[in-house]
Design a protein around this motif. Structure first.
Motif, mmCIF file in Angstrom:
data_model
loop_
_atom_site.group_PDB
_atom_site.id
_atom_site.type_symbol
_atom_site.label_atom_id
_atom_site.label_comp_id
_atom_site.label_asym_id
_atom_site.label_seq_id
_atom_site.Cartn_x
_atom_site.Cartn_y
_atom_site.Cartn_z
ATOM 1 N N ARG A 25 -3.461 133.681 102.722
ATOM 2 C CA ARG A 25 -2.192 132.946 102.710
ATOM 3 C C ARG A 25 -1.054 133.828 103.216
ATOM 4 O O ARG A 25 -0.211 133.388 104.005
ATOM 5 N N GLU A 26 -1.033 135.073 102.761
ATOM 6 C CA GLU A 26 0.001 136.006 103.237
ATOM 7 C C GLU A 26 -0.155 136.293 104.728
ATOM 8 O O GLU A 26 0.833 136.405 105.456
ATOM 9 N N GLY A 53 1.303 133.475 106.654
ATOM 10 C CA GLY A 53 2.760 133.554 106.622
ATOM 11 C C GLY A 53 3.281 134.694 107.469
ATOM 12 O O GLY A 53 4.312 134.571 108.143
ATOM 13 N N VAL A 66 9.351 130.816 106.803
ATOM 14 C CA VAL A 66 7.919 130.750 106.470
ATOM 15 C C VAL A 66 7.420 132.076 105.893
ATOM 16 O O VAL A 66 6.848 132.096 104.786
ATOM 17 N N PRO A 67 7.583 133.213 106.588
ATOM 18 C CA PRO A 67 7.121 134.464 105.981
ATOM 19 C C PRO A 67 7.865 134.815 104.697
ATOM 20 O O PRO A 67 7.283 135.427 103.794
ATOM 21 N N ARG A 108 5.930 133.060 102.046
ATOM 22 C CA ARG A 108 4.517 133.415 101.873
ATOM 23 C C ARG A 108 4.307 134.881 101.463
ATOM 24 O O ARG A 108 3.404 135.180 100.678
#
Length: 450
Positions: free
Chosen positions: A19-20, A23, A219-220, A223
């Motif tokens: 998930r990271e 992101g 987004v990042p 995440r």
């Protein structure tokens, strides 16, 4: 803890890591539009035209009373932005490592850069000093944000994953750059049908890159997660500078890591200068119009996606070091060919752009992943600040040499050919680095192929 909860916790690290990573890719997607639409395509020729409008009869402007040839303003602004980044990045990296709070610093740098880029909408007339100032702020902010962003790589990817994760990040960036360039090309070539002038179309393209950068940075920021460390009051600026000296002293304990950084500093200075000065070379020396330049850079973006992914696969077979060395040989041939490009011949310019695209993304992505193996654990942000100095932060010499060459000779061909030495010397220095020993000396596991 129940058996069900224990099972969920066992599965969580891999799920959270992926998930990271997804992101993380999106910061490349967000900020690469600045590098392509702004730095590579529009701002060089446009800022040069604004500076020429403000120049005297001899073609010079006089900021702070210093005579500067109008055609060198852009190159000097890029060089000054790097000096500013050098002053800020070590502090940001040290504070991030000592506090574990990379994400707020990343947000600050990203949105400062995005705001400065959006402000380029007001660059018109003879406001070359405004344009130079906003360019310096945006470019320095990008460098600081990338140092923090890159420092996440060893935390979100296992050693055997990093070549692939880094390459996918670059591929995301080149994809967004290509998408926005298509929209820019539509607006620029059809500006009359949209009811705007050519100058207004350029300024809209510049400002929209800042809006894109800011929007997709969300987004990042959602995440990625900070890794907390025990608070010790080391987050102050003064402590950050003290940590910088401690980092430099610590890096002396890892001379092989320093050897790689030196090689990277040299060859990447050439890469960054080619990227930032290519549009000026094409417009001023080769007499190509803006539409041709946009199309050429769009070609670079499309092929850079394939190049980044393709070189990532080559690295799995031949190792990252050998693949990077091969790309440096190609860069040297590209510059030699660029020197002899005939003016007013877009076909040859497109051929050169295609060659650049095939090696650009891969050489950058593999350099980033290779360096991640050379960083001692717990010092990611500090070391990646030093890396970012080499990536953007210390890439002041190439633009300065380019600007001085034009200042002294009035020829962009003489300026472009001077960059060959960066790739040749970088090749020699990188070839001498024993990367497997360097990884082991940093205390990290050595991949089967590197």
């Amino acid at each position: 803890m129940t058996a069900e909860t224990a099972g969920q916790d066992a599965r969580k690290p891999g799920h959270d890591r992926r998930r990271e990573q997804r992101g993380w890719y999106f910061y490349d997607f967000a900020c690469s539009v600045y590098s392509t639409s702004v730095l590579t395509v529009f701002i060089g020729p446009y800022l040069t035209s604004v500076a020429r409008a403000a120049a005297d009869a001899d073609g010079f402007v006089h900021p702070l009373g210093i005579p500067v040839r109008a055609g060198s303003v852009f190159a000097y602004a890029v060089s000054l932005s790097v000096v500013l980044a050098v002053l800020v990045m070590p502090v940001a990296g040290a504070v991030a490592d000592r506090t574990g709070r990379k994400k707020p610093l990343l947000a600050t740098a990203a949105y400062l850069g995005a705001a400065a880029t959006a402000g380029l909408f007001f660059l018109e007339g003879e406001r070359y000093l405004l344009g130079a100032f906003l360019l310096i702020v945006a470019n320095a902010s990008l460098a600081v944000s990338m140092a923090l962003y890159n420092a996440y790589l060893p935390q979100i990817a296992e050693p055997e994953e990093r070549d692939g994760v880094s390459s996918r990040g670059w591929a995301f960036g080149y994809t967004s750059g290509a998408l926005v360039l298509v929209l820019d090309l539509v607006l620029y070539t059809g500006h009359d049908s949209f009811g705007v002038s050519e100058s207004e179309a350029v300024r809209i393209c510049l400002a929209s890159a800042g809006l894109w950068w800011g929007a997709f940075t969300l987004v990042p920021l959602r995440r990625l997660r900070d890794r907390r460390v025990a608070p010790d009051g080391a987050g102050a600026v003064g402590s950050g500078w003290r940590q910088l000296w401690a980092t430099l002293a610590d890096m002396r304990r890892h001379p092989l890591t320093l050897s790689f950084l030196l090689a990277y500093l040299i060859y990447n200075d050439g890469v960054q200068t080619v990227i930032s000065q290519a549009s000026v070379y094409g417009s001023e020396e080769l007499g190509l119009d803006q539409t041709t330049l946009i199309t050429a850079v769009l070609l670079v973006q499309v092929l850079a996606v394939a190049g980044a992914l393709g070189m990532g696969r080559l690295a799995r077979s031949y190792g990252a070091k050998r693949t990077i060395l091969g790309s440096l040989a190609v860069w040297t041939l590209i510059l030699a060919a660029g020197y002899f490009l005939p003016a007013g011949a877009p076909v040859w310019f497109f051929a050169l752009a295609a060659a650049i695209g095939l090696v650009l993304g891969g050489s950058q992505a593999l350099s980033r992943s290779l360096f991640s193996h050379l960083v001692p654990r717990g010092k990611e942000a500090e070391y990646f600040s030093a890396y970012e100095m080499s990536d953007r932060g210390l890439s002041w010499l190439g633009p300065l040499v380019f600007g001085l060459a034009y200042q002294l000779t009035g020829s962009y061909r003489d300026a472009i050919v001077s960059l060959v030495v960066f790739f040749a010397l970088g090749f020699v220095l990188l070839a001498r680095v024993p990367v497997r020993r360097a990884v082991a000396a940093a205390g990290n596991p050595v991949p089967d192929r590197i």
